[in-house]
Write an enzyme that holds these catalytic residues in place. Structure first.
Site, PDB file in Angstrom:
ATOM      1  CB  CYS A  80      47.642   6.392 102.305  1.00  0.00           C
ATOM      2  SG  CYS A  80      49.184   6.530 102.973  1.00  0.00           S
ATOM      3  CG  HIS A 129      50.667   4.900  98.881  1.00  0.00           C
ATOM      4  ND1 HIS A 129      49.529   5.334  99.493  1.00  0.00           N
ATOM      5  CD2 HIS A 129      51.031   3.292  98.421  1.00  0.00           C
ATOM      6  CE1 HIS A 129      48.932   4.492  99.026  1.00  0.00           C
ATOM      7  NE2 HIS A 129      49.198   3.765  98.133  1.00  0.00           N
TER       8      HIS A 129
END
Length: 899
Positions: free
Chosen positions: A326, A854
């Site tokens: 990510c 994230h």
């Protein structure tokens, strides 16, 4: 339970507890005897969790290093015995059916999320009880710099072999710990070639990158990555018959159907590579596998695709998460949605590739990024896996290899720098020696620096992203000033803490210009000593040639000088006492006279009631030059000057003072007999006290072993009557506890962060500057100023801090402008009269803690005037008021033009 037994199972019926005990024993034995080459098998977590529930024992989860939160292991209902083992959710049937590599796994499987590794003997026991499969075996290999660590190679290297001149192809699996010789042998076996006539090349991006002729070197040491192309070149009589150009593409890319090699299952038989990653970011396995299969079907060479942000066709394509990627996906999306880059890479940029730049990646990074951008702007919204780009990234930046979480900003910095070098229009960089400013106008020097920079660095990245700042260094010893004008690609701004703290400091003047005064300032609660120095300097009205020198006072003595600008303010307690001394900026090679006050107090326990001298009040400090000679009279004059603001009005005219013989102030034997001698005692290098109030006038030799010189003044009752000494006695605490004074959180603006970045401050000790005049390394003060701003301004908010003992992330909310980010007043080049205004169009976000967080991106499709959230393969529209969060990490601003 006989009816639940798998077909073909001949094992005796065991209780769940007995099964658990047997499996625990096999796993425990394997853990104690793990060696290179040991075989492990993948078991689907979906099936294993059913078995865990069946055995109703949590110990297995601990032994396998994972826990399951999908089932309630304490359920009172007894789960049924699981059916046969089903590993089908791990297998990529499409890839397995159409390749000669045997059973292929989905590319993004994560250990303890999709599968669990068990020793082969454990797998065999499972099969004896339940049957099923298929068996997915992998080998343990050595890893790490010392090769003493072990890991299981779940994903061996997948290599694409290209036979020339026949243009045949084949894909194999082989361990990264295998040698080049083993790869050479396999290639000859597959294509049925005479090994003496075969050479293999690192065929990165279909270009002959390097001849692989060191047969003992491992593929890992040769930097061969997943999905690497390998050229198998056949020569006749030693001559090459291939049409492949060593520094260009092959003349023909005609591909035939895959050659049918031997049926050896290289995926299972080879000793194999690490794929053991914990990742909470992966989408559901079924949708992920579907996306990967779709991306596998679209391997056509890139075509010129028009870039349009209007409508629903372009710019809304997601990137699949390959396992903690990510960080890469968010940075890529911001770059490809930079309009200048989108237009540039959709056109024929190949003519600008610098194939021979030793600082670049022989054009491979630019080619890979251009291909990726075209796919993301192509019509349709089918997410795809950026495996090829990830492989190239790992090749040229090994720090981003594997599937661990990395810093999105660090990747962004590498990409911008790498793309610049690959696309640098300057093919032969001239040598240019920078000249010092030497008093020339800043505008002239800045233009000269920029012209020198462009003469060596000229690319689309420079055109779009590079600006220039003015850097001023001042030597603290010789005051040498060095001014340079350096390019920048992005600004890394510090985050000042929004929680503040009030601190009270008493400020003393050394030149007799005023009485001591308390000063209360507000500083960041987690701030540094430099923040306190700056706040006090601003509040106490410093002269241009003055600075403040902080000290902590304990028991009426100076406990320590607060010299380290990076010292944390948390080390200063609320009940401490601080003093600040105004001293000249320009003094060099300095010692500090510490004037310690003493007065007579009755000594405790003394039967005769005699008195002794005890320290009291607050010490005063005066800097003296180590190079200058100093006399007793000089010291007397210094002390008179420091005490003069506290001299009572009726005694301020020393000529009218009637001094009695027993007075503590004695007449000077010098020419000015109106001048009084104070009772001063100087501590010399031998710790002996020299009485400066008696004896003839002569030079005083200061101790050389210390930067501080102790000087005592003894205040008799008569001397105390001549001065307002209450200014010395009442030193307040740093913070007086009370109901009205509380730490408060204030909003932090992006402008405040920018001002902190541009603030003058001393260099940290490890970055000390070599002064060309002193010929020594000095802790110079550094001041940055913005001089020239780029079309796209990238701003990095420094949320992550590192120290020897801890890593910390700041969750501070920064109020950054979305529109009209006005930097006009921050430009040091006053000849630039145009307004410098920017609008936000993209940013990356980081959620969670360091190492396990994230990344996402918020991006505005400019032609649509609409914001979207890019979360790997998932894209959703958002409102503009949702863009600002405390997760904002890297901001992308674009210049607003009046036309």
């Amino acid at each position: 339970m006989a009816e639940d037994s798998p077909a073909g199972s001949s094992s005796p019926e065991l209780s769940p507890e007995e099964e658990m005990n047997i499996i625990s024993a096999t796993i425990s034995a394997a853990e104690h005897q793990l060696t290179v080459g040991d075989t492990f098998c993948l078991v689907s977590r979906r099936w294993l969790e059913k078995w865990i529930n069946y055995t109703d024992n949590k110990k297995i989860s601990k032994n396998e290093g994972s826990t399951s939160d999908h089932q309630d292991l304490n359920s009172t209902s007894t789960p049924k015995r699981p059916s046969s083992i089903d590993n089908s959710d791990l297998v990529n049937e499409s890839a397995s059916d159409n390749s000669t590599m045997g059973i292929e796994l989905h590319d993004s499987l994560q250990e303890n999320t999709h599968y669990t590794l068990v020793p082969e003997q454990t797998w065999n026991q499972f099969c004896a009880w339940y049957g099923g499969g298929p068996k997915l075996a992998r080998k343990a290999i050595s890893c790490g710099a010392s090769e003493t660590e072990l890991t299981v190679e779940v994903y061996p290297l997948r290599l694409h072999l290209h036979l020339m001149p026949k243009a045949d192809q084949c894909t194999i699996r082989i361990s990264k710990r295998e040698t080049i010789g083993a790869l050479h042998k396999k290639a000859c076996e597959i294509f049925q070639l005479n090994s003496e006539q075969v050479s293999i090349w690192d065929y990165f991006s279909h270009r002959k990158h390097a001849l692989m002729n060191d047969m003992d070197k491992t593929l890992e040491d040769a930097n061969i990555q997943m999905d690497q192309d390998i050229l198998v070149e056949v020569s006749d009589d030693g001559g090459c018959t291939s049409d492949v150009q060593e520094n260009g593409y092959a003349k023909s890319h005609t591909s035939s159907s895959l050659v049918e090699p031997s049926k050896t299952n290289y995926s299972i038989a080879s000793k194999g590579a690490s794929g053991n990653n914990n990742n909470s970011e992966l989408p559901q396995i079924q949708s992920l596998a579907s996306g990967i299969r779709e991306s596998e079907d679209h391997k056509a060479p890139p075509v010129s695709v028009g870039v349009s942000t209007r409508g629903s066709f372009g710019g809304l394509t997601g990137l699949l998460n390959l396992g903690n990627t990510c960080f890469m996906n968010s940075a890529i999306q911001c770059l490809v949605h930079t309009p200048e880059f989108a237009m540039y890479f959709r056109e024929d940029f190949h003519q600008e590739i610098n194939w021979h730049n030793p600082l670049g990646m022989v054009g491979e990074l630019a080619l890979a990024f251009g291909e990726l951008l075209r796919k993301l702007w192509a019509p349709g919204r089918t997410p795809f896996a950026p495996k090829q780009f990830k492989a190239k990234l790992a090749r040229f930046a090994p720090q981003f290899s594997g599937y661990s979480q990395h810093d999105s900003q660090e990747l962004l910095a590498f990409l911008l720098d790498g793309l610049h070098e690959d696309l640098n229009r300057v093919k032969h960089k001239p040598y240019i020696k920078s000249r010092d400013a030497d008093g020339r106008p800043d505008e002239e020097v800045a233009d000269e620096y920029w012209a020198n920079h462009i003469a060596r660095n000229d690319s689309i990245i420079v055109d779009v992203c590079q600006g220039q700042y003015k850097s001023t260094l001042v030597c603290p010893v010789c005051e040498k000033i060095s001014v340079t004008f350096d390019p920048f690609m992005y600004l890394s701004l510090p985050l000042q803490s929004t929680t503040t703290r009030t601190m009270t400091v008493t400020v003393f003047s050394c030149d007799g210009s005023g009485v001591p005064a308390s000063c209360t300032v507000t500083v960041p609660k987690q701030g540094r000593c430099r923040d306190l120095v700056q706040a006090v300097s601003s509040a106490c009205g410093l002269k241009q040639n003055e600075k403040v020198f902080l000290a902590e006072i304990r028991n009426h003595l100076i406990h320590r000088f607060l010299e380290d600008p990076l010292m944390s303010l948390s080390s200063i307690k609320d009940d401490d006492h601080l003093s600040a001394y105004k001293i000249p900026k320009s003094m060099k090679n300095t010692k500090f006279l510490q004037l310690i006050h003493r007065r007579q107090e009755l000594e405790t326990g003394n039967a005769r009631g005699t008195s002794g001298w005890k320290a009291y009040g607050t010490p005063l400090v005066f800097p003296v030059s180590c190079d200058a000679t100093i006399t007793r009279g000089d010291i007397q004059l210094i002390v008179h000057t420091m005490l003069s603001p506290m001299l009572k009005t009726e005694t301020s005219d020393l000529k009218n003072v009637n001094v009695e013989p027993e007075s503590d102030c004695k007449e000077n034997d010098g020419p000015d007999k109106a001048q009084l001698k104070l009772p001063l005692k100087l501590v010399d290098g031998n710790n002996a006290c020299i009485d400066l109030s008696v004896g003839e006038e002569r030079t005083v030799r200061l101790p050389s072993s210390s930067l501080s010189v102790l000087l005592f003044i003894d205040w008799s009752p008569k001397l105390l009557q001549k001065y307002e000494t209450q200014y010395l006695e009442k030193l307040p605490e740093v913070f007086k506890t009370g109901p009205s004074k509380k730490a408060r959180a204030e909003p932090l603006s992006l402008y405040t962060c920018l001002e902190a970045f541009l603030r003058e401050e001393p260099l940290v000790p490890e970055d000390m500057w070599f002064c060309p005049q002193c010929k020594e390394r000095r802790q110079a003060s550094k001041k940055l100023d913005l001089w020239r701003l780029p079309e796209v301004l990238v701003i990095h908010l420094k949320r992550f801090s590192y120290s020897r003992s801890m890593k910390h992330k700041l969750e501070t909310f920064v109020n950054f402008p979305i529109h009209d980010f006005d930097l006009t007043n921050y430009i040091a080049n006053k000849n630039n009269s145009s307004r410098q205004v920017y609008d936000l169009y993209a940013l990356t976000n980081h959620y969670g803690s360091m190492g396990s967080g994230h990344y996402t991106a918020h991006i505005k499709l400019i032609d649509e005037n609409r914001w979207y959230n890019f979360d790997d393969n998932h894209i959703s529209p958002i409102n503009e008021d949702e863009v600002k969060t405390n997760a904002a990490y890297v901001l992308f601003y674009r210049r607003v033009r009046s036309d």
